[in-house]
Design a protein around this motif. Structure first.
Motif, mmCIF file in Angstrom:
data_model
loop_
_atom_site.group_PDB
_atom_site.id
_atom_site.type_symbol
_atom_site.label_atom_id
_atom_site.label_comp_id
_atom_site.label_asym_id
_atom_site.label_seq_id
_atom_site.Cartn_x
_atom_site.Cartn_y
_atom_site.Cartn_z
ATOM 1 N N ARG A 275 1.122 -1.142 0.096
ATOM 2 C CA ARG A 275 -0.281 0.098 -0.093
ATOM 3 C C ARG A 275 0.648 1.513 0.179
ATOM 4 N NH1 ARG A 275 -4.798 -0.065 -1.781
ATOM 5 N NH2 ARG A 275 -6.007 0.690 -0.164
ATOM 6 N N LEU A 276 1.900 1.195 0.568
ATOM 7 C CA LEU A 276 3.165 2.390 0.680
ATOM 8 C C LEU A 276 3.501 2.536 -0.744
ATOM 9 C CD1 LEU A 276 4.931 1.839 4.035
ATOM 10 C CD2 LEU A 276 3.364 3.851 3.388
ATOM 11 N N VAL A 290 -1.420 11.305 -0.652
ATOM 12 C CA VAL A 290 -2.394 10.438 -0.835
ATOM 13 C C VAL A 290 -2.357 9.489 0.611
ATOM 14 C CG1 VAL A 290 -2.750 8.212 -2.290
ATOM 15 C CG2 VAL A 290 -1.805 9.953 -3.313
ATOM 16 N N ARG A 291 -3.570 8.899 0.687
ATOM 17 C CA ARG A 291 -3.729 8.356 2.222
ATOM 18 C C ARG A 291 -4.642 7.006 1.609
ATOM 19 N NH1 ARG A 291 -6.273 10.991 7.497
ATOM 20 N NH2 ARG A 291 -4.300 12.060 7.563
ATOM 21 N N LEU A 292 -3.816 5.836 1.792
ATOM 22 C CA LEU A 292 -4.649 4.512 1.681
ATOM 23 C C LEU A 292 -4.389 3.704 2.792
ATOM 24 C CD1 LEU A 292 -2.964 3.547 -1.699
ATOM 25 C CD2 LEU A 292 -5.058 4.863 -1.371
ATOM 26 N N ALA A 314 -1.120 4.071 4.925
ATOM 27 C CA ALA A 314 -0.221 4.080 4.031
ATOM 28 C C ALA A 314 -0.276 5.759 3.312
ATOM 29 C CB ALA A 314 -0.056 3.165 3.031
ATOM 30 N N GLU A 315 0.387 6.649 3.933
ATOM 31 C CA GLU A 315 0.347 7.942 3.400
ATOM 32 C C GLU A 315 1.458 8.455 2.718
ATOM 33 O OE1 GLU A 315 -1.903 11.834 5.145
ATOM 34 O OE2 GLU A 315 -0.132 10.940 6.511
ATOM 35 N N GLN A 316 1.457 9.103 1.711
ATOM 36 C CA GLN A 316 2.751 9.720 1.110
ATOM 37 C C GLN A 316 2.560 10.918 0.847
ATOM 38 O OE1 GLN A 316 5.372 8.011 -0.348
ATOM 39 N NE2 GLN A 316 6.302 10.127 -0.733
ATOM 40 N N ILE A 317 3.232 11.935 1.650
ATOM 41 C CA ILE A 317 3.374 13.346 1.562
ATOM 42 C C ILE A 317 4.483 13.846 0.786
ATOM 43 C CG2 ILE A 317 1.693 13.796 3.503
ATOM 44 C CD1 ILE A 317 4.340 14.201 5.198
ATOM 45 N N GLU A 318 4.537 15.157 0.586
ATOM 46 C CA GLU A 318 5.756 15.747 -0.016
ATOM 47 C C GLU A 318 7.053 15.272 0.506
ATOM 48 O OE1 GLU A 318 7.452 19.824 -1.448
ATOM 49 O OE2 GLU A 318 5.629 19.866 -0.280
ATOM 50 N N GLY A 319 7.874 14.649 -0.060
ATOM 51 C CA GLY A 319 9.219 14.209 0.358
ATOM 52 C C GLY A 319 9.248 12.971 1.141
ATOM 53 N N LYS A 320 8.231 12.329 1.450
ATOM 54 C CA LYS A 320 8.366 11.045 2.360
ATOM 55 C C LYS A 320 7.053 10.275 2.432
ATOM 56 C CE LYS A 320 7.450 13.260 6.907
ATOM 57 N NZ LYS A 320 8.284 13.611 8.223
ATOM 58 N N ALA A 321 7.084 9.148 2.937
ATOM 59 C CA ALA A 321 6.077 8.304 3.405
ATOM 60 C C ALA A 321 5.923 8.464 4.831
ATOM 61 C CB ALA A 321 6.417 7.066 3.156
#
Length: 450
Positions: A275-276, A290-292, A314-321
């Motif tokens: 998911r990441l 994005v948040r899954l 599983a969240e992806q934000i600017e520059g990192k998980a």
């Protein structure tokens, strides 16, 4: 230039007129809004019951200040913004404070700092110099009683929030330890809330696990609540500092649900890795966060006694998980992973506001020598909070201050300048004509009198 001359203060002129100030206004107060708290106490019957938690062993014929008066004086003082016992050397001569404290002679002085200090140093057994005894278990019970009385009927479900905070120590108090995370000497009190109701406040040393004593407090509180509401569903909610097998196992054996944060580790990240990866791919396409969510059964290698349901974000934000995990006893049919995390677990953030309000009522004034005296100070702040929170709940619904914090309520509704005139039949309190919140003040009083 400002000049001072024996109580006369010369300020900068206003056009052609001199501006001169003096402390010669007679009987005046800056706390006229405290009368609203007095009405709240009449609704809650709080301070008299709190005073009943003390046993007065003094000779009744020789005392001037009753325990009921001293307790009320201290609680109203905290609610109105007076953190220190030294403040009462002046407050004891305030006629309005005498009215709030329930003193029959409005013009006679209330207790001074030394007398109030002896109250704070109450012990569990009679002492030659300390004749007032405190029953701490009765105070714990009072907090629960006020909570249960706030509902006309038993709720279907309640959520109990647990959290710890740091109270800095600046002296050589009993139980003094350095805490590496907070980077100073401190106590580590445990707080338990249900929405804005304070159910428990336990002072602890800081050389402990953050969850230490939580199981005992939860057992006590749950048992008392179920005596009144035997069918209520109870959910415990806390961060990863309380994710301990002993607490979770007790919940599973006693029909109590839980949702706790779970500290991330390599095994959890491996389970959430698909998911990441998906979240990172979507972020690269949209350049938006994005948040899954995912869920799986998980058991630690050594510390847990069984597998439990874990939800991963599983969240992806600017520059990192930004992965996060929670463990819960709630089933997936009623609580999908996203709903569980976003609607239930994240709502615990409101407890941070409740803890901040404890600081607004000076819970951090733990400068007494012994932990027992500092625990009693914590109780005083807790009861002051219950009083102000009760005022907010009973009087401010439907107003712009319905969700206001303690500090805002104090500044807008309690700190009102007024002149006092005492006659044989009446106590006249003439409040400032320019006070800007008169409408809310009136609405609050009407609500309290309903």
């Amino acid at each position: 230039m400002t000049e001072c001359n024996q109580g006369s203060f010369q300020f900068e002129e206003h056009f052609s007129k001199q501006v001169v100030a003096r402390f010669d206004g007679g009987r005046q107060t800056s706390d006229a809004g405290g009368l609203l708290l007095r009405e709240t106490d009449r609704r809650l019957n709080l301070l008299s019951r709190f005073a009943g938690c003390f046993i007065d062993g003094r000779d009744a014929a020789r005392i001037e200040h009753r325990v009921e008066e001293m307790v009320a004086q201290r609680i109203y003082g905290l609610a109105l913004g007076y953190e220190d016992l030294n403040d009462h050397e002046q407050l004891r001569h305030d006629p309005l404070m005498a009215v709030l404290a329930g003193r029959a002679g409005e013009e006679s002085a209330l207790a001074g700092k030394s007398t109030l200090n002896r109250l704070e140093l109450s012990t569990t057994k009679d002492d030659r110099y300390k004749k007032i005894l405190c029953k701490t278990e009765a105070i714990d019970q009072l907090l629960l009683d006020v909570f249960v009385e706030s509902s006309d009927e038993a709720p279907d479900e309640i959520v109990l929030d647990l959290d710890a905070t740091d109270l800095p120590i600046h002296g050589r108090q009993e139980g003094r330890f350095f805490h590496g995370f907070y980077d100073h000497y401190c106590y580590l009190p445990l707080y338990i809330f249900c929405e804005d109701h304070l159910l428990g406040a336990r002072l602890r040393q800081s050389n402990i696990d953050g969850s230490a004593g939580a199981l005992e407090e939860v057992q006590r509180i749950v048992a008392q609540i179920r005596k009144r509401w035997p069918r209520v569903r109870i959910i415990l909610r806390a961060d990863s500092g309380f994710c301990r097998d002993g607490l979770m196992s007790w919940c599973e054996s006693n029909d109590v649900d839980f949702v706790f944060g779970l500290a991330r580790n390599s095994r959890l990240e491996e389970l959430l890795a698909p998911r990441l990866k998906e979240a990172a791919s979507l972020y690269n396409q949209t350049q938006k966060a994005v948040r899954l969510f995912s869920e799986f059964q998980y058991e630690t290698l050594h510390s847990w006694t069984r597998q439990r349901r874990v939800v991963g974000k599983a969240e992806q934000i600017e520059g990192k998980a930004n992965p996060r995990y929670v463990v819960t006893s709630l089933d997936a049919a009623a609580w999908s992973p996203q709903k569980l995390y976003e609607e239930l677990y994240c709502a615990r953030g409101d407890m941070e506001n409740r803890i901040k309000e404890q600081f607004s009522l000076f819970a951090d004034r733990v400068s007494a020598e012994t932990m027992r005296a500092n625990q009693l100070r914590l109780y005083f702040s807790a009861i002051a909070y219950v009083l102000v929170a009760g005022f907010r709940r009973l009087a401010l619904i439907g107003t712009e201050l319905a969700r206001a914090q303690v500090q805002t309520i104090r500044l807008r509704l309690l700190k009102i300048g007024a002149q006092l005139r005492i006659t044989v039949r009446k106590i006249w309190i003439s409040m400032a004509r320019g006070y800007p919140y008169q409408t809310i003040f009136h609405q609050a009083l009407v609500s309290l009198r309903c």
